[in-house]
Scaffold this motif. Structure first.
Motif, PDB file in Angstrom:
ATOM      1  N   GLU A  15       0.835  -1.209   0.000  1.00 24.42           N
ATOM      2  CA  GLU A  15       0.000   0.000   0.000  1.00 24.42           C
ATOM      3  C   GLU A  15       0.866   1.254   0.000  1.00 24.42           C
ATOM      4  O   GLU A  15       0.578   2.219  -0.708  1.00 24.42           O
ATOM      5  CB  GLU A  15      -0.930   0.006   1.220  1.00 24.42           C
ATOM      6  N   PHE A  16       1.936   1.231   0.793  1.00 24.43           N
ATOM      7  CA  PHE A  16       2.841   2.374   0.849  1.00 24.43           C
ATOM      8  C   PHE A  16       3.489   2.615  -0.509  1.00 24.43           C
ATOM      9  O   PHE A  16       3.581   3.750  -0.975  1.00 24.43           O
ATOM     10  CB  PHE A  16       3.903   2.161   1.934  1.00 24.43           C
ATOM     11  N   LYS A  17       3.895   1.548  -1.182  1.00 17.86           N
ATOM     12  CA  LYS A  17       4.510   1.674  -2.508  1.00 17.86           C
ATOM     13  C   LYS A  17       3.516   2.253  -3.507  1.00 17.86           C
ATOM     14  O   LYS A  17       3.894   3.059  -4.359  1.00 17.86           O
ATOM     15  CB  LYS A  17       5.051   0.334  -2.986  1.00 17.86           C
ATOM     16  N   VAL A  18       2.249   1.854  -3.414  1.00 19.61           N
ATOM     17  CA  VAL A  18       1.232   2.407  -4.303  1.00 19.61           C
ATOM     18  C   VAL A  18       1.076   3.900  -4.043  1.00 19.61           C
ATOM     19  O   VAL A  18       1.034   4.704  -4.986  1.00 19.61           O
ATOM     20  CB  VAL A  18      -0.125   1.669  -4.143  1.00 19.61           C
ATOM     21  N   LEU A  19       1.002   4.289  -2.774  1.00 19.36           N
ATOM     22  CA  LEU A  19       0.903   5.721  -2.452  1.00 19.36           C
ATOM     23  C   LEU A  19       2.079   6.494  -3.042  1.00 19.36           C
ATOM     24  O   LEU A  19       1.894   7.543  -3.658  1.00 19.36           O
ATOM     25  CB  LEU A  19       0.870   5.930  -0.931  1.00 19.36           C
ATOM     26  N   CYS A  20       3.271   5.983  -2.850  1.00 21.60           N
ATOM     27  CA  CYS A  20       4.469   6.649  -3.371  1.00 21.60           C
ATOM     28  C   CYS A  20       4.457   6.734  -4.882  1.00 21.60           C
ATOM     29  O   CYS A  20       4.916   7.723  -5.455  1.00 21.60           O
ATOM     30  CB  CYS A  20       5.731   5.929  -2.896  1.00 21.60           C
ATOM     31  N   SER A  21       3.913   5.712  -5.537  1.00 19.49           N
ATOM     32  CA  SER A  21       3.948   5.680  -6.995  1.00 19.49           C
ATOM     33  C   SER A  21       2.958   6.648  -7.632  1.00 19.49           C
ATOM     34  O   SER A  21       3.148   7.045  -8.774  1.00 19.49           O
ATOM     35  CB  SER A  21       3.697   4.266  -7.507  1.00 19.49           C
ATOM     36  N   VAL A  22       1.921   7.038  -6.938  1.00 27.32           N
ATOM     37  CA  VAL A  22       0.913   7.908  -7.556  1.00 27.32           C
ATOM     38  C   VAL A  22       0.951   9.355  -7.072  1.00 27.32           C
ATOM     39  O   VAL A  22       0.359  10.225  -7.709  1.00 27.32           O
ATOM     40  CB  VAL A  22      -0.529   7.354  -7.372  1.00 27.32           C
ATOM     41  N   ILE A  23       1.648   9.644  -6.006  1.00 26.48           N
ATOM     42  CA  ILE A  23       1.543  10.976  -5.407  1.00 26.48           C
ATOM     43  C   ILE A  23       2.029  12.086  -6.341  1.00 26.48           C
ATOM     44  O   ILE A  23       1.400  13.145  -6.422  1.00 26.48           O
ATOM     45  CB  ILE A  23       2.239  11.046  -4.025  1.00 26.48           C
ATOM     46  N   ASP A  24       3.123  11.885  -7.064  1.00 27.04           N
ATOM     47  CA  ASP A  24       3.615  12.929  -7.963  1.00 27.04           C
ATOM     48  C   ASP A  24       2.609  13.226  -9.072  1.00 27.04           C
ATOM     49  O   ASP A  24       2.394  14.381  -9.436  1.00 27.04           O
ATOM     50  CB  ASP A  24       4.972  12.557  -8.562  1.00 27.04           C
ATOM     51  N   ARG A  25       1.975  12.170  -9.602  1.00 29.30           N
ATOM     52  CA  ARG A  25       0.936  12.383 -10.620  1.00 29.30           C
ATOM     53  C   ARG A  25      -0.247  13.137 -10.043  1.00 29.30           C
ATOM     54  O   ARG A  25      -0.808  14.021 -10.689  1.00 29.30           O
ATOM     55  CB  ARG A  25       0.458  11.051 -11.191  1.00 29.30           C
ATOM     56  N   LEU A  26      -0.644  12.793  -8.819  1.00 28.83           N
ATOM     57  CA  LEU A  26      -1.777  13.480  -8.202  1.00 28.83           C
ATOM     58  C   LEU A  26      -1.469  14.954  -7.953  1.00 28.83           C
ATOM     59  O   LEU A  26      -2.324  15.810  -8.146  1.00 28.83           O
ATOM     60  CB  LEU A  26      -2.197  12.781  -6.902  1.00 28.83           C
ATOM     61  N   VAL A  27      -0.258  15.260  -7.530  1.00 28.61           N
ATOM     62  CA  VAL A  27       0.130  16.660  -7.321  1.00 28.61           C
ATOM     63  C   VAL A  27       0.102  17.418  -8.647  1.00 28.61           C
ATOM     64  O   VAL A  27      -0.452  18.516  -8.735  1.00 28.61           O
ATOM     65  CB  VAL A  27       1.516  16.775  -6.641  1.00 28.61           C
ATOM     66  N   ALA A  28       0.679  16.824  -9.695  1.00 32.38           N
ATOM     67  CA  ALA A  28       0.678  17.471 -11.020  1.00 32.38           C
ATOM     68  C   ALA A  28      -0.752  17.638 -11.526  1.00 32.38           C
ATOM     69  O   ALA A  28      -1.112  18.698 -12.060  1.00 32.38           O
ATOM     70  CB  ALA A  28       1.510  16.662 -12.005  1.00 32.38           C
ATOM     71  N   ASN A  29      -1.578  16.617 -11.356  1.00 33.93           N
ATOM     72  CA  ASN A  29      -2.981  16.722 -11.751  1.00 33.93           C
ATOM     73  C   ASN A  29      -3.687  17.805 -10.953  1.00 33.93           C
ATOM     74  O   ASN A  29      -4.522  18.543 -11.488  1.00 33.93           O
ATOM     75  CB  ASN A  29      -3.705  15.388 -11.549  1.00 33.93           C
ATOM     76  N   GLY A  30      -3.369  17.897  -9.667  1.00 35.98           N
ATOM     77  CA  GLY A  30      -3.963  18.937  -8.822  1.00 35.98           C
ATOM     78  C   GLY A  30      -3.591  20.328  -9.294  1.00 35.98           C
ATOM     79  O   GLY A  30      -4.430  21.234  -9.305  1.00 35.98           O
ATOM     80  N   ASP A  31      -2.335  20.497  -9.712  1.00 42.95           N
ATOM     81  CA  ASP A  31      -1.903  21.787 -10.261  1.00 42.95           C
ATOM     82  C   ASP A  31      -2.721  22.143 -11.499  1.00 42.95           C
ATOM     83  O   ASP A  31      -3.206  23.261 -11.648  1.00 42.95           O
ATOM     84  CB  ASP A  31      -0.411  21.767 -10.614  1.00 42.95           C
ATOM     85  N   ARG A  32      -2.852  21.164 -12.406  1.00 44.02           N
ATOM     86  CA  ARG A  32      -3.615  21.414 -13.636  1.00 44.02           C
ATOM     87  C   ARG A  32      -5.089  21.679 -13.340  1.00 44.02           C
ATOM     88  O   ARG A  32      -5.706  22.554 -13.950  1.00 44.02           O
ATOM     89  CB  ARG A  32      -3.453  20.241 -14.610  1.00 44.02           C
ATOM     90  N   ALA A  33      -5.657  20.927 -12.406  1.00 43.91           N
ATOM     91  CA  ALA A  33      -7.070  21.116 -12.060  1.00 43.91           C
ATOM     92  C   ALA A  33      -7.294  22.502 -11.447  1.00 43.91           C
ATOM     93  O   ALA A  33      -8.289  23.171 -11.747  1.00 43.91           O
ATOM     94  CB  ALA A  33      -7.531  20.027 -11.091  1.00 43.91           C
ATOM     95  N   ALA A  34      -6.364  22.950 -10.605  1.00 43.43           N
ATOM     96  CA  ALA A  34      -6.496  24.269  -9.984  1.00 43.43           C
ATOM     97  C   ALA A  34      -6.428  25.374 -11.031  1.00 43.43           C
ATOM     98  O   ALA A  34      -7.197  26.345 -10.975  1.00 43.43           O
ATOM     99  CB  ALA A  34      -5.408  24.465  -8.922  1.00 43.43           C
ATOM    100  N   ILE A  35      -5.533  25.219 -11.994  1.00 43.13           N
ATOM    101  CA  ILE A  35      -5.426  26.214 -13.077  1.00 43.13           C
ATOM    102  C   ILE A  35      -6.701  26.215 -13.916  1.00 43.13           C
ATOM    103  O   ILE A  35      -7.235  27.280 -14.253  1.00 43.13           O
ATOM    104  CB  ILE A  35      -4.175  25.937 -13.951  1.00 43.13           C
ATOM    105  N   ASP A  36      -7.205  25.040 -14.233  1.00 44.15           N
ATOM    106  CA  ASP A  36      -8.443  24.927 -15.004  1.00 44.15           C
ATOM    107  C   ASP A  36      -9.602  25.599 -14.262  1.00 44.15           C
ATOM    108  O   ASP A  36     -10.385  26.352 -14.847  1.00 44.15           O
ATOM    109  CB  ASP A  36      -8.754  23.454 -15.281  1.00 44.15           C
ATOM    110  N   LEU A  37      -9.695  25.349 -12.967  1.00 41.51           N
ATOM    111  CA  LEU A  37     -10.760  25.959 -12.157  1.00 41.51           C
ATOM    112  C   LEU A  37     -10.603  27.477 -12.104  1.00 41.51           C
ATOM    113  O   LEU A  37     -11.594  28.210 -12.203  1.00 41.51           O
ATOM    114  CB  LEU A  37     -10.770  25.362 -10.749  1.00 41.51           C
ATOM    115  N   GLU A  38      -9.366  27.965 -11.976  1.00 43.56           N
ATOM    116  CA  GLU A  38      -9.131  29.407 -11.981  1.00 43.56           C
ATOM    117  C   GLU A  38      -9.609  30.043 -13.284  1.00 43.56           C
ATOM    118  O   GLU A  38     -10.221  31.108 -13.275  1.00 43.56           O
ATOM    119  CB  GLU A  38      -7.643  29.719 -11.779  1.00 43.56           C
TER     120      GLU A  38
END
Length: 180
Positions: free
Chosen positions: A148-171
């Motif tokens: 589970e920890f490895k899965v969290l580590c493997s997706v967190i960078d993508r989620l942060v990048a997606n969050g950046d894009r989603a925030a810009i889109d919402l703005e």
């Protein structure tokens, strides 16, 4: 009197976020990530306060220490690592330098770049915090399996990048709405 429909409209349409034809698991995930993120910030701020720093300053000095194991650390590298602006990193590392916890020196080949290192005093401070940090981090991730920890580590960078894009889109959507 109108009655509510039995099926709640989806808040997401991305197929991987729909389980058994519902976005219920997606909403559960988001509603769990929000308080966890708040608690992580609270823990980070607590670590900082134990060594008389802000949470952001604590993250910076800890990250400089960790990143320096792989080589030199520049302001831009630290900004990228922490997903913060270079200007903010410059200001806060200036404060850490004044406290004698880090050194900032011009890069040997590119004088425009600033290299960051933790001083002996900074290392001492981080080492004093280690027992508390280990205890609290162990509690934060208690019951999480290695896979589970490895899965969290493997997706967190993508989620942060997606969050950046989603925030810009919402703005952009907000700006367009406010413009009309």
């Amino acid at each position: 009197m109108e009655t509510k429909t039995a099926i709640t409209p989806w808040t997401v349409t991305h197929p991987v976020c729909l389980v058994d034809g519902s976005d219920r698991e997606f909403r559960h995930l988001v509603n769990g990530l929000l308080p966890f993120a708040a608690r992580l910030l609270s823990v980070r701020d607590g670590f900082g306060s134990l060594i008389s720093l802000t949470g952001a300053q604590y993250s910076m000095i800890r990250s400089i220490s960790t990143l320096s194991e792989l080589g030199e650390v520049t302001v831009n590298q630290l900004a990228d690592h922490l997903h913060l602006s270079g200007a903010f990193i410059t200001i806060e590392t200036g404060k850490l330098k004044k406290l004698g916890l880090i050194d900032k020196t011009a890069h040997a080949e590119d004088r425009r770049k600033m290299c960051l290192t933790v001083t002996i005093a900074g290392d001492r401070l981080l080492n004093e915090l280690l027992p508390v940090q280990q205890r609290i981090n162990d509690v934060l991730f208690y019951g999480v399996s290695l896979s589970e920890f490895k899965v969290l580590c493997s997706v967190i960078d993508r989620l942060v990048a997606n969050g950046d894009r989603a925030a810009i889109d919402l703005e952009h959507l907000q700006a367009r709405r406010n413009h009309n």
